[in-house]
Write a protein that holds these residues in place. Structure first.
Motif, PDB file in Angstrom:
ATOM      1  N   ALA A  40       0.718  -1.335  -0.014  1.00  0.00           N
ATOM      2  CA  ALA A  40       0.072   0.043  -0.022  1.00  0.00           C
ATOM      3  C   ALA A  40       0.963   1.301   0.030  1.00  0.00           C
ATOM      4  O   ALA A  40       0.540   2.274  -0.605  1.00  0.00           O
ATOM      5  CB  ALA A  40      -0.895  -0.017   1.358  1.00  0.00           C
ATOM      6  N   LEU A  41       1.925   1.038   0.699  1.00  0.00           N
ATOM      7  CA  LEU A  41       2.897   2.415   0.449  1.00  0.00           C
ATOM      8  C   LEU A  41       3.344   2.655  -0.706  1.00  0.00           C
ATOM      9  O   LEU A  41       3.468   3.714  -1.267  1.00  0.00           O
ATOM     10  CB  LEU A  41       4.444   2.064   1.491  1.00  0.00           C
ATOM     11  N   TYR A  42       3.814   1.552  -1.643  1.00  0.00           N
ATOM     12  CA  TYR A  42       4.039   1.751  -3.113  1.00  0.00           C
ATOM     13  C   TYR A  42       2.968   2.165  -3.723  1.00  0.00           C
ATOM     14  O   TYR A  42       3.335   3.036  -4.621  1.00  0.00           O
ATOM     15  CB  TYR A  42       4.648   0.243  -3.577  1.00  0.00           C
ATOM     16  N   ARG A  43       1.746   1.632  -3.602  1.00  0.00           N
ATOM     17  CA  ARG A  43       0.661   2.257  -4.249  1.00  0.00           C
ATOM     18  C   ARG A  43       0.414   3.662  -3.947  1.00  0.00           C
ATOM     19  O   ARG A  43      -0.178   4.533  -4.492  1.00  0.00           O
ATOM     20  CB  ARG A  43      -0.550   1.304  -3.725  1.00  0.00           C
ATOM     21  N   MET A  44       0.418   4.164  -2.703  1.00  0.00           N
ATOM     22  CA  MET A  44       0.313   5.489  -2.341  1.00  0.00           C
ATOM     23  C   MET A  44       1.303   6.308  -2.940  1.00  0.00           C
ATOM     24  O   MET A  44       0.861   7.357  -3.459  1.00  0.00           O
ATOM     25  CB  MET A  44       0.352   5.608  -0.745  1.00  0.00           C
ATOM     26  N   VAL A  45       2.538   5.960  -3.013  1.00  0.00           N
ATOM     27  CA  VAL A  45       3.369   6.880  -3.779  1.00  0.00           C
ATOM     28  C   VAL A  45       3.028   6.989  -5.331  1.00  0.00           C
ATOM     29  O   VAL A  45       3.099   8.054  -5.945  1.00  0.00           O
ATOM     30  CB  VAL A  45       4.706   6.279  -3.565  1.00  0.00           C
ATOM     31  N   ALA A  46       2.676   5.819  -5.960  1.00  0.00           N
ATOM     32  CA  ALA A  46       2.053   5.874  -7.161  1.00  0.00           C
ATOM     33  C   ALA A  46       0.762   6.754  -7.496  1.00  0.00           C
ATOM     34  O   ALA A  46       0.882   7.429  -8.315  1.00  0.00           O
ATOM     35  CB  ALA A  46       1.633   4.578  -7.763  1.00  0.00           C
ATOM     36  N   LEU A  47      -0.071   6.807  -6.552  1.00  0.00           N
ATOM     37  CA  LEU A  47      -1.062   7.782  -6.664  1.00  0.00           C
ATOM     38  C   LEU A  47      -0.440   9.030  -6.423  1.00  0.00           C
ATOM     39  O   LEU A  47      -0.979  10.256  -7.171  1.00  0.00           O
ATOM     40  CB  LEU A  47      -2.147   7.473  -5.218  1.00  0.00           C
ATOM     41  N   ALA A  48       0.345   9.334  -5.627  1.00  0.00           N
ATOM     42  CA  ALA A  48       0.585  10.638  -5.534  1.00  0.00           C
ATOM     43  C   ALA A  48       1.541  11.193  -6.633  1.00  0.00           C
ATOM     44  O   ALA A  48       1.478  12.174  -7.075  1.00  0.00           O
ATOM     45  CB  ALA A  48       1.748  10.820  -4.268  1.00  0.00           C
ATOM     46  N   VAL A  49       2.476  10.364  -7.302  1.00  0.00           N
ATOM     47  CA  VAL A  49       2.944  10.726  -8.643  1.00  0.00           C
ATOM     48  C   VAL A  49       2.000  10.888  -9.605  1.00  0.00           C
ATOM     49  O   VAL A  49       2.100  11.882 -10.311  1.00  0.00           O
ATOM     50  CB  VAL A  49       4.111   9.284  -8.895  1.00  0.00           C
ATOM     51  N   LEU A  50       1.014  10.136  -9.648  1.00  0.00           N
ATOM     52  CA  LEU A  50       0.054  10.281 -10.647  1.00  0.00           C
ATOM     53  C   LEU A  50      -0.686  11.573 -10.512  1.00  0.00           C
ATOM     54  O   LEU A  50      -0.803  12.341 -11.523  1.00  0.00           O
ATOM     55  CB  LEU A  50      -1.031   9.375 -10.675  1.00  0.00           C
ATOM     56  N   ARG A  51      -0.962  11.947  -9.305  1.00  0.00           N
ATOM     57  CA  ARG A  51      -1.669  13.206  -9.175  1.00  0.00           C
ATOM     58  C   ARG A  51      -0.932  14.370  -9.263  1.00  0.00           C
ATOM     59  O   ARG A  51      -1.224  15.444  -9.562  1.00  0.00           O
ATOM     60  CB  ARG A  51      -2.363  13.364  -7.814  1.00  0.00           C
ATOM     61  N   ALA A  52       0.549  14.273  -9.209  1.00  0.00           N
ATOM     62  CA  ALA A  52       1.596  15.246  -9.158  1.00  0.00           C
ATOM     63  C   ALA A  52       1.754  15.453 -10.696  1.00  0.00           C
ATOM     64  O   ALA A  52       2.678  16.220 -10.974  1.00  0.00           O
ATOM     65  CB  ALA A  52       2.701  15.237  -8.191  1.00  0.00           C
ATOM     66  N   ASN A  96      -0.113  -1.172 -11.194  1.00  0.00           N
ATOM     67  CA  ASN A  96       0.789  -1.323 -12.178  1.00  0.00           C
ATOM     68  C   ASN A  96       1.984  -0.405 -12.134  1.00  0.00           C
ATOM     69  O   ASN A  96       3.180  -0.482 -12.363  1.00  0.00           O
ATOM     70  CB  ASN A  96       0.116  -0.997 -13.640  1.00  0.00           C
ATOM     71  N   LEU A  97       1.582   0.993 -11.808  1.00  0.00           N
ATOM     72  CA  LEU A  97       2.674   2.150 -11.567  1.00  0.00           C
ATOM     73  C   LEU A  97       3.447   1.954 -10.305  1.00  0.00           C
ATOM     74  O   LEU A  97       4.626   1.820 -10.446  1.00  0.00           O
ATOM     75  CB  LEU A  97       2.021   3.232 -11.291  1.00  0.00           C
ATOM     76  N   ALA A  98       2.751   1.236  -9.185  1.00  0.00           N
ATOM     77  CA  ALA A  98       3.423   0.863  -8.149  1.00  0.00           C
ATOM     78  C   ALA A  98       4.800  -0.345  -8.315  1.00  0.00           C
ATOM     79  O   ALA A  98       5.700  -0.344  -7.782  1.00  0.00           O
ATOM     80  CB  ALA A  98       2.636   0.339  -6.862  1.00  0.00           C
ATOM     81  N   SER A  99       4.085  -1.015  -9.124  1.00  0.00           N
ATOM     82  CA  SER A  99       4.995  -2.344  -9.493  1.00  0.00           C
ATOM     83  C   SER A  99       6.406  -1.764 -10.434  1.00  0.00           C
ATOM     84  O   SER A  99       7.320  -2.200 -10.233  1.00  0.00           O
ATOM     85  CB  SER A  99       4.333  -3.324 -10.493  1.00  0.00           C
ATOM     86  N   ARG A 100       6.088  -0.848 -11.134  1.00  0.00           N
ATOM     87  CA  ARG A 100       7.177  -0.071 -12.004  1.00  0.00           C
ATOM     88  C   ARG A 100       8.052   0.812 -11.088  1.00  0.00           C
ATOM     89  O   ARG A 100       9.234   0.591 -11.154  1.00  0.00           O
ATOM     90  CB  ARG A 100       6.527   0.692 -13.214  1.00  0.00           C
ATOM     91  N   LEU A 101       7.562   1.622 -10.119  1.00  0.00           N
ATOM     92  CA  LEU A 101       8.108   2.281  -9.435  1.00  0.00           C
ATOM     93  C   LEU A 101       8.975   1.559  -8.483  1.00  0.00           C
ATOM     94  O   LEU A 101      10.165   1.940  -8.184  1.00  0.00           O
ATOM     95  CB  LEU A 101       7.270   3.032  -8.455  1.00  0.00           C
ATOM     96  N   SER A 102       8.374   0.371  -8.049  1.00  0.00           N
ATOM     97  CA  SER A 102       9.129  -0.397  -6.925  1.00  0.00           C
ATOM     98  C   SER A 102      10.394  -0.939  -7.519  1.00  0.00           C
ATOM     99  O   SER A 102      11.175  -1.562  -6.684  1.00  0.00           O
ATOM    100  CB  SER A 102       8.167  -1.395  -6.384  1.00  0.00           C
ATOM    101  N   ALA A 103      10.828  -0.862  -8.771  1.00  0.00           N
ATOM    102  CA  ALA A 103      11.889  -1.489  -9.270  1.00  0.00           C
ATOM    103  C   ALA A 103      12.929  -0.298  -9.515  1.00  0.00           C
ATOM    104  O   ALA A 103      14.370  -0.586  -9.623  1.00  0.00           O
ATOM    105  CB  ALA A 103      12.002  -1.781 -10.627  1.00  0.00           C
ATOM    106  N   ILE A 104      12.607   1.038  -8.666  1.00  0.00           N
ATOM    107  CA  ILE A 104      13.799   2.118  -8.769  1.00  0.00           C
ATOM    108  C   ILE A 104      14.368   2.031  -7.315  1.00  0.00           C
ATOM    109  O   ILE A 104      13.661   2.161  -6.334  1.00  0.00           O
ATOM    110  CB  ILE A 104      12.868   3.130  -8.945  1.00  0.00           C
ATOM    111  N   PRO A 105      15.751   1.753  -7.360  1.00  0.00           N
ATOM    112  CA  PRO A 105      16.436   1.557  -5.961  1.00  0.00           C
ATOM    113  C   PRO A 105      16.338   2.786  -5.143  1.00  0.00           C
ATOM    114  O   PRO A 105      15.990   2.579  -4.050  1.00  0.00           O
ATOM    115  CB  PRO A 105      18.017   1.333  -6.588  1.00  0.00           C
ATOM    116  N   GLY A 106      16.295   3.904  -5.772  1.00  0.00           N
ATOM    117  CA  GLY A 106      16.257   5.073  -4.884  1.00  0.00           C
ATOM    118  C   GLY A 106      14.886   5.511  -4.217  1.00  0.00           C
ATOM    119  O   GLY A 106      14.796   5.864  -2.995  1.00  0.00           O
ATOM    120  N   LEU A 107      13.960   4.848  -4.966  1.00  0.00           N
ATOM    121  CA  LEU A 107      12.526   4.951  -4.172  1.00  0.00           C
ATOM    122  C   LEU A 107      12.514   3.751  -2.811  1.00  0.00           C
ATOM    123  O   LEU A 107      12.025   4.116  -2.093  1.00  0.00           O
ATOM    124  CB  LEU A 107      11.483   4.516  -5.285  1.00  0.00           C
ATOM    125  N   ARG A 108      13.098   2.667  -3.204  1.00  0.00           N
ATOM    126  CA  ARG A 108      13.050   1.613  -2.224  1.00  0.00           C
ATOM    127  C   ARG A 108      13.784   2.102  -1.140  1.00  0.00           C
ATOM    128  O   ARG A 108      13.406   2.098   0.117  1.00  0.00           O
ATOM    129  CB  ARG A 108      13.679   0.242  -2.846  1.00  0.00           C
TER     130      ARG A 108
END
Ligand code: DC
Length: 226
Positions: A40-52, A96-108
């Motif tokens: 859900a954290l990765y999903r919330m980041v995805a939501l925030a990224v989409l909105r921004a 889907n965006l959460a899955s993509r974002l979660s592959a980014i080391p800096g984000l993890r």
């Protein structure tokens, strides 16, 4: 520091629709522990990224952006910066965006401290992909959930149909396999069972049976911790 180290963690990892979410939540309730849904954290980041309307591959900006977000879990679900977002983050676009974002080391890396902050007495049940391997390597109990892709697709299909959505089982199965593949192949924190994790195949188990099994393992692996 010792209060943190003394606070027991149950780490539950596994692929989507393996049953880990429902089971982890119920185990946390039974033990009176806090609960962390790291997906859900990765999903919330995805939501925030989409909105921004941010570029998802701007790693430096992403790191800074994430550190300003405030995540919270209440009985009714996930909250982001004081807003109830449980339903919005369950949409497939966020997944889907959460899955993509979660592959980014800096984000993890940016999410690591935020996840550690959930470890407060009397204990924590943390659920995700790398809870036992990376985020809480000293968890007293580590479990890797699994179930066949077909069973997992059926579970997801049932959930979506119950929500009144119009979906195809075949499309869900394909998407689930693709997401598994991406989560498994990524270089950082790939989805895999660690050598010190116990395997729980939920293909033929009810939620209740899985909860009972986890609680049994907890009593053995974490004596005197509840
Ligand atoms: O469990 P979930 O489907 O809500 O997770 C959404 C995505 O977040 C999933 O595709 C992989 C990623 N994730 C992760 O990389 N590490 C975690 N600990 C949890 C989720």
């Amino acid at each position: 520091l010792s209060a943190v180290v003394d606070t027991p963690v149950v780490a539950i990892d596994g692929p989507t629709a393996s049953g880990k979410g429902t089971v982890a939540r119920q185990v946390a309730e039974r033990l009176g522990f806090h609960y962390l849904d790291s997906g859900a954290l990765y999903r919330m980041v995805a939501l925030a990224v989409l909105r921004a309307r941010m570029e998802a591959d701007d790693e430096a900006r992403l790191h800074e952006f994430v550190s300003t977000l405030h995540f919270d879990f209440r009985p009714e679900g996930a909250w982001l910066d004081g807003e109830y977002v449980e339903e919005a983050i369950r949409e497939e676009t966020c997944g889907n965006l959460a899955s993509r974002l979660s592959a980014i080391p800096g984000l993890r890396a940016a999410l690591l401290q935020q996840q550690h902050d959930f470890r407060t007495p009397p204990g924590l049940v943390a659920e995700g992909r790398d809870m036992g391997s990376v985020v809480f390597p000293d968890a007293c109990l580590k479990i890797f959930f699994t179930a066949s892709p077909e069973i997992r697709a059926q579970r997801r299909y049932k959930q979506l149909i119950e929500k009144g959505m119009c979906v195809s089982l075949e499309a869900i199965l394909q998407e689930l396999k693709q997401r598994d593949e991406r989560d498994r192949r990524r270089a950082v924190s790939p989805l895999q069972k660690g050598p010190d994790a116990l395997l729980l195949d939920t293909s033929a188990l009810s939620i209740k049976q899985a909860v009972v099994q986890v609680l049994e393992w907890f009593d053995t692996a974490c004596p005197g911790k509840s």
